[in-house]
Design an enzyme around this catalytic site. Structure first.
Site: not given
Length: 373
Positions: A178-180
């Site tokens: 879910v990170k950038n």
């Protein structure tokens, strides 16, 4: 249901995976090296070392400091892995309070906690918004203390035109789903120190002096041979993560720009809601806008999240202050801001592939709740 987070994938990631599956080399190999080199260029550092998580990155970063028995000043407002890494390293986490507006570690609190046992300061760029790095670095430099940047939220963010992960002595990044920059999982350690970089490459691969790909490419005649110089860990990156990372890195400027655009839309639409405070971005800081966290009156938070859930909109809370967990009770100290503000925060959906319809639904639902109360 509109989720809080969602990775931004398309055919480019699928094609990149297809390519390495055809080649047959999916472990630690040439794509990991390519990703490390390009990430170093992007962040502006000499070395990037790919690992299998940000947790591993933090653990290894602390390990090379030989901090057993020492103290690490840290933030309570983070995912527990930040502070578990301190315990893995047999050091003592010393929790500093946070700033009310950014939820980042408060330099004034840090100053008061430094002792002759303090060996590192671990700063977490909450939500992708940089900590006050000039203040932190001045404090650390004057005392000979190492600064580790937890950039799990901060990929692509900057502080006074310096990329997060290039300001402290060591940067640690997360490539969780879910990170950038999302690789499913994975992490990166960024730094400029040659000696530390060499040790980190050994530690991530069980203390072995040459990884399998290097032995295959460089020492073909003796590709079976290696030596083990120290006890390390099994936490290296692999080429599956790396090819996803290469595509995601190419897309990062666009995806972060989209995050910023959605943040601005939210801020504008929510500005007139008196019971809701929107996140800020201080001068000189370019946030990575990892999440969108609002502050709501404590007596309204549960009703607010329940109402959004009833309309198929997910929310979350980031985070429950770590020093309040049972495992951290031995390290508890009173932190007035952290212990108050966490009861007000709510994370709303924010991800690059949110449609205009999704964004409008979130905004309209928040406004509907405003009318109800």
């Amino acid at each position: 249901m509109i989720p809080v987070f969602k990775p931004s994938y398309d055919e480019r990631e699928i094609n990149a995976l297809r390519e390495i599956f055809k080649l047959g080399w999916i472990g630690l190999g040439p794509k990991t090296k390519e990703f490390e080199d390009k990430f170093s260029e992007f962040i502006g550092v000499k070395h990037s070392i790919g690992v299998n998580s940000c947790t591993a990155a933090l653990h290894l970063a602390l390990t090379i400091l030989n901090i057993e028995g020492s103290e690490v000043i840290t933030s309570p407002m983070t995912f527990v892995s930040s502070n578990h890494a301190i315990l893995y390293s047999k050091a003592t986490p010393v929790f500093a309070d946070i700033q009310q507006d950014t939820l980042n570690i408060d330099p004034n609190s840090v100053k008061k906690l430094i002792t002759n046992k303090t060996k590192a300061i671990l700063v977490v760029h909450y939500g992708g918004h940089s900590c006050d790095m000039d203040e932190i670095m001045n404090i650390a430099t004057s005392k000979g203390i190492v600064v580790i940047e937890d950039c799990a939220h901060g990929c692509g963010g900057s502080y006074k035109k310096r990329m997060l992960g290039s300001i402290g002595n060591i940067g640690c990044f997360s490539f969780h789903a879910v990170k950038n920059l999302a690789c499913g999982d994975g992490g990166m350690i960024t730094l400029n120190d040659d000696k530390w970089a060499k040790k980190l490459r050994s530690l991530r691969w069980l203390g072995i002096d040459k990884d399998t790909w290097s032995r295959n490419e460089i020492d073909k005649k003796y590709s079976w041979y290696y030596t083990v110089e120290e006890i390390g860990y099994k936490c290296h990156m692999n080429d599956i993560m790396a090819v996803l990372g290469l595509v995601q890195l190419e897309k990062l400027e666009y995806t972060n720009r989209r995050r910023k655009e959605i943040t601005r839309i939210y801020n504008k639409e929510f500005a007139s809601i008196h019971w809701l405070k929107t996140p800020i971005e201080k001068a000189g800081i370019d946030s990575a806008n990892h999440n969108y966290v609002v502050k709501i009156a404590k007596d309204k938070r549960d009703a607010f999240t329940e109402y959004l859930a009833s309309k198929d909109i997910s929310t979350s809370v980031h985070y429950f202050p770590n020093h309040l967990y049972d495992v951290y009770k031995p390290y508890y100290r009173k932190l007035p801001v952290a212990e108050s503000v966490w009861k007000e925060i709510v994370t709303l959906p924010l991800y690059p592939d949110m449609t205009d319809s999704d964004i409008s639904k979130v905004i309209n639902t928040v406004k509907e709740f405003s009318v109800k109360i």
